[in-house]
Design an enzyme around this catalytic site. Structure first.
Site, PDB file in Angstrom:
ATOM      1  N   LYS A  32       0.829  -1.218   0.000  1.00 28.14           N
ATOM      2  CA  LYS A  32       0.000   0.000   0.000  1.00 28.14           C
ATOM      3  C   LYS A  32       0.857   1.259   0.000  1.00 28.14           C
ATOM      4  O   LYS A  32       2.021   1.221   0.381  1.00 28.14           O
ATOM      5  CB  LYS A  32      -0.835   0.033   1.294  1.00 28.14           C
ATOM      6  CG  LYS A  32      -2.057  -0.822   1.267  1.00 28.14           C
ATOM      7  CD  LYS A  32      -2.880  -0.571   2.510  1.00 28.14           C
ATOM      8  CE  LYS A  32      -4.093  -1.466   2.527  1.00 28.14           C
ATOM      9  NZ  LYS A  32      -5.029  -1.235   1.423  1.00 28.14           N
ATOM     10  N   ARG A  86     -11.082 -10.633   1.486  1.00 27.35           N
ATOM     11  CA  ARG A  86     -12.011 -11.583   0.872  1.00 27.35           C
ATOM     12  C   ARG A  86     -11.473 -13.010   0.962  1.00 27.35           C
ATOM     13  O   ARG A  86     -12.236 -13.973   0.964  1.00 27.35           O
ATOM     14  CB  ARG A  86     -12.306 -11.164  -0.576  1.00 27.35           C
ATOM     15  CG  ARG A  86     -11.114 -11.170  -1.489  1.00 27.35           C
ATOM     16  CD  ARG A  86     -11.346 -10.375  -2.762  1.00 27.35           C
ATOM     17  NE  ARG A  86     -11.267  -8.928  -2.527  1.00 27.35           N
ATOM     18  CZ  ARG A  86     -11.442  -8.008  -3.479  1.00 27.35           C
ATOM     19  NH1 ARG A  86     -11.708  -8.371  -4.718  1.00 27.35           N
ATOM     20  NH2 ARG A  86     -11.341  -6.736  -3.179  1.00 27.35           N
TER      21      ARG A  86
HETATM   22  N1  BES Z   1      -8.384  -2.927   4.010  1.00 25.52           N
HETATM   23  C1  BES Z   1      -8.561  -2.669   2.650  1.00 25.52           C
HETATM   24  C2  BES Z   1      -9.861  -1.933   2.360  1.00 25.52           C
HETATM   25  C3  BES Z   1      -9.941  -0.509   2.831  1.00 25.52           C
HETATM   26  C4  BES Z   1      -9.345   0.501   2.093  1.00 25.52           C
HETATM   27  C5  BES Z   1     -10.643  -0.180   3.967  1.00 25.52           C
HETATM   28  C6  BES Z   1      -9.464   1.805   2.518  1.00 25.52           C
HETATM   29  C7  BES Z   1     -10.739   1.118   4.386  1.00 25.52           C
HETATM   30  C8  BES Z   1     -10.154   2.125   3.657  1.00 25.52           C
HETATM   31  C9  BES Z   1      -8.575  -3.937   1.823  1.00 25.52           C
HETATM   32  O1  BES Z   1      -7.881  -5.006   2.324  1.00 25.52           O
HETATM   33  C10 BES Z   1      -7.940  -3.543   0.537  1.00 25.52           C
HETATM   34  O2  BES Z   1      -6.801  -3.241   0.560  1.00 25.52           O
HETATM   35  N2  BES Z   1      -8.709  -3.546  -0.549  1.00 25.52           N
HETATM   36  C11 BES Z   1      -8.236  -3.130  -1.810  1.00 25.52           C
HETATM   37  C12 BES Z   1      -8.728  -4.118  -2.832  1.00 25.52           C
HETATM   38  C13 BES Z   1      -8.118  -3.932  -4.184  1.00 25.52           C
HETATM   39  C14 BES Z   1      -6.682  -4.357  -4.159  1.00 25.52           C
HETATM   40  C15 BES Z   1      -8.894  -4.751  -5.182  1.00 25.52           C
HETATM   41  C16 BES Z   1      -8.801  -1.738  -2.092  1.00 25.52           C
HETATM   42  O3  BES Z   1      -9.953  -1.487  -1.744  1.00 25.52           O
HETATM   43  O4  BES Z   1      -8.072  -0.920  -2.608  1.00 25.52           O
HETATM   44 ZN    ZN Z   2      -5.810  -5.074   1.720  1.00 24.54          ZN
END
Ligand code: BES
Ligand code: ZN
Length: 491
Positions: free
Chosen positions: A269, A346
């Site tokens: 990230k 997921r």
């Molecule tokens: N924990 C995140 C989702 C999230 C993002 C929650 C921002 C709260 C604020 C999740 O694990 C994630 O990283 N999701 C990705 C999925 C993508 C890689 C398809 C996302 O939402 O960017």
């Molecule tokens: Zn994630």
């Protein structure tokens, strides 16, 4: 916070502050009776310094009364009043009290509000904002801030003790959830979540808690949970809380996402900003909310069978991390091509959902900070609801209307399933694009529900705010605990 109530206002306790609520359209008449203080509050109103707009507060000083301070509190126009605006208005008076650092307050009960569950709603408005998260500050700095209200007396109405007790339990649960989310990720580890679950066994003879360790998780073939865990030096845990107070065959399974820290893994990230890594200690807020529900069910002796499952691990980065492009198998036997290791929620939910099937549940509800995309769709105050069952949707909407935790139903159209087709495995974990990606995530989960009634709450926005708001006095909101508890009570 200690709460009591007294009908005769002349017999109220001495306190540091008195809060008097008003309607904007009824001013100068208060929303409750107040014989002995009428003269003190006349002036500011006559001068036009207080209009009783929703959430407006005005501090005035008096002498020789049971309190030396009064806060005039606006509830807005009577006709526009609803449960949530009432909670938020009372919260603004409580936040003023916190700034004054008063410990003991009296609150005139807004008797004239015509509202179902009035006492419960007022108590929630008082109690929910009375939460601070400052134990990581130096004592000297803490002192400059605000302090919690310790004692409240509701004046002008005798409130049923059972209502007070219930609000006390539920808000204690919400505050516990906020603590779990606000605290350091190095504190609230998978092991700690399991401990919190285990400790809950003491709350009720109907609650049995089993915690699976890594070896047992290997034996159960929860290979997706294990692959997400590979980059972390901390082992995963899988907690199973079985609250079975009745012989009824109706069982609800709740599943909470317990990623105690989400670095994204090798699909690393970015550092800061919305959805940046610095907010990702909150990625176990689904798990925390489910723990909050189980605490409340057990403490309140609620007569419904509920099983909670909490898959928990860090999504860390390291030489043993699972890899984008590789295929991993799952508890269900399906194989998953992991396109992006940041779509890890997921994966652990998929294993938990397919594990849930063995309990033959009447319904499965998962709650997870699953996508950043849900914040783009709905903003941070509304959760996304995805479901294959109209009845669940209706009941959740009702619960949401009553408790003020907002949600909106999102579509689960099969048209987007093709985005998850993999050339080398049974399914991919992401589509590779940003379009509709909250829906795509929900469709991924649906592949594991085996036809059971199911709902998925995406709390990527609602669980952790970008700034405090209303009765959410810190970033962690505790979203989901009150919603799911109300939902279960309605079944
Ligand atoms: N924990 C995140 C989702 C999230 C993002 C929650 C921002 C709260 C604020 C999740 O694990 C994630 O990283 N999701 C990705 C999925 C993508 C890689 C398809 C996302 O939402 O960017
Ligand atoms: Zn994630």
């Amino acid at each position: 916070m200690k709460i009591s109530s007294i009908r005769d206002q002349l017999k109220r306790n001495n306190a540091d502050l008195l809060i008097i609520p008003f309607f904007e359209n009824k001013i100068p008449e208060a929303a409750s009776e107040m014989d002995d203080i009428e003269r003190d509050i006349k002036w500011p109103i006559e001068l036009g310094d207080f209009k009783a707009k929703e959430g407006e507060t005005l501090l005035i000083y008096t002498q020789g009364k049971k309190e030396n301070r009064i806060i005039l509190l606006g509830l807005g126009i009577e006709k526009k009043l609803n449960a949530e605006s009432l909670r938020v208005s009372f919260a603004s008076a409580i936040k003023e009290a916190q700034k004054l650092k008063v410990k003991k307050i009296n609150i005139l009960f807004p008797k004239k509000c015509k509202m179902h569950n009035l006492a419960k709603i007022v108590l929630e408005g008082i109690y929910l904002p009375n939460y601070l998260f400052n134990h990581l500050k130096k004592d000297s700095l803490k002192d400059l801030d605000r302090s919690l209200v310790e004692e409240v007396q509701i004046v002008g109405e005798e409130i049923d003790k059972k209502i007070i007790e219930k609000v006390d339990v539920v808000v204690t649960a919400v505050h516990m959830v906020r603590d779990l989310v606000n605290n350091n990720a190095d504190e609230e580890t998978p092991q700690r979540l399991a401990e919190v679950a285990k400790e809950m066994e003491q709350l009720s003879p109907f609650l049995k808690v089993t915690v699976l360790n890594k070896e047992q998780i290997i034996n159960e073939k929860m290979d997706l949970l294990l692959s997400v865990n590979r980059g972390s030096f901390r082992e995963p845990t899988f907690s199973i809380l079985q609250y079975m107070p009745t012989k009824s065959e109706d069982i609800t399974v709740l599943i909470g996402k317990g990623i105690t820290y989400d670095t994204g893994g090798l699909s690393l990230k970015i550092g800061e900003g919305r959805g940046g890594m610095n907010t990702m200690k909150s990625d176990m807020s689904g798990a925390a909310a489910v723990l909050g529900v189980m605490y409340s069910l057990a403490k309140l002796n609620i007569n419904k069978n509920v099983i909670a499952l909490i898959p928990a691990t860090e999504n860390a980065i390291g030489s043993r991390s699972y890899k984008p492009g590789d295929v991993y198998s799952s508890h269900s036997g399906k194989t998953v091509e992991v396109m992006n290791t940041d779509a890890e929620g997921r994966l652990i939910l998929a294993d938990a959902i397919s594990y849930a099937v063995k309990f033959k549940p009447s319904r499965i509800i998962d709650i997870a900070s699953l996508t950043g995309a849900i914040v783009v769709s709905l903003g941070e105050e509304i959760a996304g609801l995805f479901s294959n069952d109209k009845q669940i949707v209706e009941t959740l909407k009702k619960a949401s209307d009553e408790c003020g935790e907002l949600l909106w139903e999102m579509p689960l159209f099969k048209e987007y399933k093709k985005l998850l087709k993999s050339d080398i495995a049974d399914i991919k974990n992401t589509s590779g694009g940003r379009e509709g990606s909250s829906i795509v995530a929900a469709l991924f989960l649906q592949e594991f529900v085996n036809g059971i009634s199911w709902a998925h709450l995406d709390i990527g926005g609602t669980s952790y705010y970008s700034k405090p708001k209303g009765y959410y006095t810190t970033l962690a909101t505790g979203y989901g605990t009150r919603l799911l508890l109300d939902f279960i009570e309605k079944l």
